[in-house]
Design an enzyme around this catalytic site. Structure first.
Site, PDB file in Angstrom:
ATOM      1  N   GLY A   1      -5.961 -16.972  -6.092  1.00  0.00           N
ATOM      2  CA  GLY A   1      -7.075 -16.065  -5.681  1.00  0.00           C
ATOM      3  C   GLY A   1      -6.957 -15.211  -4.314  1.00  0.00           C
TER       4      GLY A   1
ATOM      5  N   GLY B   1      24.619   6.753 -16.191  1.00  0.00           N
ATOM      6  CA  GLY B   1      24.490   5.345 -17.094  1.00  0.00           C
ATOM      7  C   GLY B   1      25.077   4.341 -15.976  1.00  0.00           C
TER       8      GLY B   1
ATOM      9  N   GLY C   1      -4.266 -12.595  -2.225  1.00  0.00           N
ATOM     10  CA  GLY C   1      -3.177 -11.820  -1.850  1.00  0.00           C
ATOM     11  C   GLY C   1      -3.507 -11.217  -0.993  1.00  0.00           C
TER      12      GLY C   1
ATOM     13  NE  ARG D   1       1.566  -5.554   7.131  1.00  0.00           N
ATOM     14  CZ  ARG D   1       0.492  -5.748   7.405  1.00  0.00           C
ATOM     15  NH1 ARG D   1      -0.336  -5.345   8.319  1.00  0.00           N
ATOM     16  NH2 ARG D   1      -0.310  -6.435   6.355  1.00  0.00           N
TER      17      ARG D   1
ATOM     18  NE  ARG E   1      30.665  11.161 -14.358  1.00  0.00           N
ATOM     19  CZ  ARG E   1      31.483  10.719 -15.564  1.00  0.00           C
ATOM     20  NH1 ARG E   1      32.669  10.135 -15.247  1.00  0.00           N
ATOM     21  NH2 ARG E   1      30.920  10.597 -16.654  1.00  0.00           N
TER      22      ARG E   1
ATOM     23  CD  GLU F   1       5.730 -10.062   4.865  1.00  0.00           C
ATOM     24  OE1 GLU F   1       4.793 -10.540   5.444  1.00  0.00           O
ATOM     25  OE2 GLU F   1       6.437 -11.061   4.466  1.00  0.00           O
ATOM     26  N   GLY F   2       1.912  -6.994   2.683  1.00  0.00           N
ATOM     27  CA  GLY F   2       0.732  -5.990   2.556  1.00  0.00           C
ATOM     28  C   GLY F   2       1.105  -4.808   1.766  1.00  0.00           C
ATOM     29  CB  THR F   3       0.147  -3.618  -1.505  1.00  0.00           C
ATOM     30  OG1 THR F   3      -1.287  -3.324  -1.303  1.00  0.00           O
ATOM     31  CG2 THR F   3       0.167  -4.839  -2.265  1.00  0.00           C
TER      32      THR F   3
ATOM     33  CD  GLU G   1      -1.352   0.388  -3.401  1.00  0.00           C
ATOM     34  OE1 GLU G   1      -0.888  -0.714  -3.312  1.00  0.00           O
ATOM     35  OE2 GLU G   1      -0.550   1.280  -4.148  1.00  0.00           O
TER      36      GLU G   1
HETATM   37  C1  FAD Z   1       8.885 -11.527  -3.790  1.00  0.00           C
HETATM   38  C2  FAD Z   1       7.846 -11.927  -3.015  1.00  0.00           C
HETATM   39  C3  FAD Z   1       7.688 -12.653  -1.921  1.00  0.00           C
HETATM   40  C4  FAD Z   1       6.851 -13.203  -1.241  1.00  0.00           C
HETATM   41  N1  FAD Z   1       6.713 -14.025  -0.024  1.00  0.00           N
HETATM   42  C5  FAD Z   1       5.600 -14.684   0.260  1.00  0.00           C
HETATM   43  C6  FAD Z   1       5.575 -15.882   1.441  1.00  0.00           C
HETATM   44  O1  FAD Z   1       6.866 -16.261   1.792  1.00  0.00           O
HETATM   45  N2  FAD Z   1       4.556 -16.236   1.705  1.00  0.00           N
HETATM   46  C7  FAD Z   1       3.399 -15.949   1.179  1.00  0.00           C
HETATM   47  O2  FAD Z   1       2.122 -16.539   1.769  1.00  0.00           O
HETATM   48  N3  FAD Z   1       3.166 -14.753   0.449  1.00  0.00           N
HETATM   49  C8  FAD Z   1       4.391 -14.286  -0.054  1.00  0.00           C
HETATM   50  N4  FAD Z   1       4.227 -13.061  -1.069  1.00  0.00           N
HETATM   51  C9  FAD Z   1       2.853 -12.633  -1.250  1.00  0.00           C
HETATM   52  C10 FAD Z   1       2.638 -11.178  -1.022  1.00  0.00           C
HETATM   53  O3  FAD Z   1       2.208 -11.127   0.414  1.00  0.00           O
HETATM   54  C11 FAD Z   1       1.557 -10.726  -1.808  1.00  0.00           C
HETATM   55  O4  FAD Z   1       2.076 -10.502  -3.042  1.00  0.00           O
HETATM   56  C12 FAD Z   1       0.916  -9.331  -1.347  1.00  0.00           C
HETATM   57  O5  FAD Z   1       0.124  -9.642  -0.075  1.00  0.00           O
HETATM   58  C13 FAD Z   1      -0.168  -8.685  -2.420  1.00  0.00           C
HETATM   59  O6  FAD Z   1      -0.974  -9.732  -2.761  1.00  0.00           O
HETATM   60  P1  FAD Z   1      -1.231  -9.992  -4.543  1.00  0.00           P
HETATM   61  O7  FAD Z   1       0.240  -9.735  -5.005  1.00  0.00           O
HETATM   62  O8  FAD Z   1      -2.056 -11.088  -4.697  1.00  0.00           O
HETATM   63  O9  FAD Z   1      -1.711  -8.552  -4.886  1.00  0.00           O
HETATM   64  P2  FAD Z   1      -3.390  -8.215  -5.186  1.00  0.00           P
HETATM   65  O10 FAD Z   1      -4.071  -8.402  -3.832  1.00  0.00           O
HETATM   66  O11 FAD Z   1      -3.811  -8.788  -6.281  1.00  0.00           O
HETATM   67  O12 FAD Z   1      -3.291  -6.778  -5.413  1.00  0.00           O
HETATM   68  C14 FAD Z   1      -3.074  -6.041  -6.730  1.00  0.00           C
HETATM   69  C15 FAD Z   1      -3.088  -4.732  -6.589  1.00  0.00           C
HETATM   70  O13 FAD Z   1      -4.433  -4.313  -6.012  1.00  0.00           O
HETATM   71  C16 FAD Z   1      -4.128  -3.469  -5.107  1.00  0.00           C
HETATM   72  N5  FAD Z   1      -5.393  -3.757  -4.029  1.00  0.00           N
HETATM   73  C17 FAD Z   1      -5.881  -4.938  -3.635  1.00  0.00           C
HETATM   74  N6  FAD Z   1      -6.883  -4.750  -2.766  1.00  0.00           N
HETATM   75  C18 FAD Z   1      -6.945  -3.158  -2.687  1.00  0.00           C
HETATM   76  C19 FAD Z   1      -7.692  -2.600  -1.857  1.00  0.00           C
HETATM   77  N7  FAD Z   1      -8.900  -2.887  -0.922  1.00  0.00           N
HETATM   78  N8  FAD Z   1      -7.688  -1.163  -1.911  1.00  0.00           N
HETATM   79  C20 FAD Z   1      -6.857  -0.472  -2.689  1.00  0.00           C
HETATM   80  N9  FAD Z   1      -5.916  -1.481  -3.489  1.00  0.00           N
HETATM   81  C21 FAD Z   1      -6.213  -2.874  -3.378  1.00  0.00           C
HETATM   82  C22 FAD Z   1      -3.151  -3.885  -4.285  1.00  0.00           C
HETATM   83  O14 FAD Z   1      -2.376  -2.814  -3.637  1.00  0.00           O
HETATM   84  C23 FAD Z   1      -2.017  -4.075  -5.450  1.00  0.00           C
HETATM   85  O15 FAD Z   1      -1.535  -2.656  -6.036  1.00  0.00           O
HETATM   86  C24 FAD Z   1       5.132 -12.741  -1.625  1.00  0.00           C
HETATM   87  C25 FAD Z   1       5.409 -11.843  -2.938  1.00  0.00           C
HETATM   88  C26 FAD Z   1       6.795 -11.243  -3.301  1.00  0.00           C
HETATM   89  C27 FAD Z   1       6.365 -10.470  -4.771  1.00  0.00           C
END
Ligand code: FAD
Length: 392
Positions: A131, A345, A133, A245, A270, A368-370, A372
């Site tokens: 819950g 291909g 991320g 980051r 190629r 490390e933060g999407t 967005e």
């Molecule tokens: C391969 C992998 C390794 C990872 N390793 C670790 C680790 O070692 N330790 C750890 O703790 N975590 C880890 N993570 C977690 C990672 O940091 C999170 O996946 C990431 O922060 C995004 O959280 P979420 O996946 O829950 O997406 P969500 O937060 O559910 O987001 C879903 C979508 O909504 C968008 N969104 C959410 N809020 C907003 C907003 N306010 N404005 C606009 N858009 C928004 C997001 O950008 C995304 O597109 C890992 C993830 C992956 C995929």
């Protein structure tokens, strides 16, 4: 080979890292991809030892603690070179938590940090939950003080490298007491009773490192495992985010350089319709765009590293780390997509470098933060500080 002013020492470090990637790692890429990210144990050991011998591992740690004490710019130069190879191999270069030495106790230093710097044990980060991320503040994991101990509860997901780690950094909210609801960070050994490995989901990339789901069921840890004070947890996470980051931006530049090199070489040899495909502007212009965008990302990343070395305000660093990560990760995604197209291909085959990077760099826009979230941070900094402070 640089278009940026680098000292002789910086150039030597860059070359050392580049030679390591070219001579010791790249030749194992296809093997790793075909074998779930695995390579023979003795080869893996050799690579790890070589990374230490070359002074690339623990490059972010001070020399008095056994690290190689590189400047931030030098660490970026190394990470960029490491980014030229799959993370399935590049992660043999380890960087212990850069924020830790300044805040850990002597006991924590001796028990976890120094052995991590020596490469004897490894950490993982247990922060994200089902819950929580992007919104780290929404975590529901708890830490309740009970005498000289804390009792930890919660379930974490995406715990990267859990299979190789000896301990986790576990982030929770304090339950009860005067600091109720405050974030706190703990060292938790994996073998502590109550730490339960739930499962290892599979991911898009092919790495030997898992991203586990891990439950913490009434895990009792000594109060001495608390990092800093109750309420400090978020600050460490933000510092870790900033560092990662920047290093993601650097690795994305390395990935883009490798892809441009490989795609250019392919396009020159190629032949279709009686001439090399690079003679079609539809092909050469995509390479031109990729090169231009790589240069922009690289300049941004190097300059940010220098700003950090010069000690610019941490809020400015925060905004600039988001800009570098956003731009470089989106750039690497575009470059990888174009490279796949140039290979045709072949670019869709698992043995192809472009196909591998196309999958691998996708997560750089998420972890490390999407993208967005980076835009939210940048926009917030813009409103608070203005363009002059951030890009002037
Ligand atoms: C391969 C992998 C390794 C990872 N390793 C670790 C680790 O070692 N330790 C750890 O703790 N975590 C880890 N993570 C977690 C990672 O940091 C999170 O996946 C990431 O922060 C995004 O959280 P979420 O996946 O829950 O997406 P969500 O937060 O559910 O987001 C879903 C979508 O909504 C968008 N969104 C959410 N809020 C907003 C907003 N306010 N404005 C606009 N858009 C928004 C997001 O950008 C995304 O597109 C890992 C993830 C992956 C995929």
């Amino acid at each position: 080979m640089t278009t940026y002013p680098l000292s002789a020492e910086d150039l030597e470090i860059q070359q050392r890292a580049r030679a390591f990637v070219d001579e010791d790692l790249i030749s194992w890429e296809e093997h790793a991809e075909a074998n779930g990210g695995q390579i023979p144990d003795d080869e893996r050991r050799k690579q790890r030892e070589r990374a230490i011998e070359l002074g690339l591992s623990a490059m972010n740690m001070p020399t008095e603690l056994g690290g190689t004490g590189m400047t931030t710019l030098q660490q970026v130069l190394v990470s960029e070179q490491i980014g030229r190879v799959t993370n399935a191999l590049g992660w043999c270069v380890f960087t212990p938590p850069a924020w830790a030495p300044a805040v850990v106790s002597e006991h924590q230093m001796q028990t976890w940090i120094l052995p991590t710097i020596r490469g004897e044990i490894h950490e993982c980060y247990a922060i994200t939950e089902a819950g929580a991320g992007s919104d780290v503040d929404a975590i529901e994991a708890t830490a309740r003080r009970d005498g000289d101990e804390y009792v930890l509860n919660g379930e974490k997901m995406h715990v990267t490298s859990y299979n190789h780690a000896s301990y986790c950094f576990f982030q929770a909210k304090i339950a009860g007491g005067p600091n109720e609801g405050a974030h706190a960070m703990f060292f938790v050994d994996k073998q502590t009773p109550g730490v339960r490995h739930v499962r290892d989901p599979t991911y898009t990339h092919t790495y030997p490192d898992t991203h586990a789901v891990v439950a913490f069921d009434d895990v009792r840890v000594p109060a001495a495992t608390l990092v800093g004070e109750e309420g400090d947890g978020m600050a460490f996470t933000y510092e870790w985010f900033r560092y990662e980051r920047l290093m993601i931006a650097a690795r994305c530049c390395g990935a883009a350089e490798r892809l441009i090199d490989e795609a250019t070489a392919f396009a020159k040899q190629r032949v279709q319709f009686g001439r090399p495909i690079i003679e079609n502007q539809a092909i050469s212009h995509t390479l031109a765009d990729s090169l231009t965008e790589l240069w922009a990302a690289r300049l941004m990343t190097y300059r940010l590293a220098e700003n950090i070395d010069a000690g610019v305000d941490v809020k400015i660093q925060h905004g600039q780390c988001s800009m570098a990560k956003l731009y470089a990760s989106e750039m690497a995604g575009r470059v990888a997509d174009r490279a796949v197209q140039i290979f045709g291909g072949r670019g869709y085959m698992r043995e192809n470098v472009a196909e591998r990077f196309w999958r691998e760099v996708r997560v750089d826009r998420i972890w490390e933060g999407t993208s967005e979230v980076q835009r939210n941070i940048i926009a917030d900094q813009l409103q608070k500080r203005g363009t002059g402070a951030l890009v002037g």
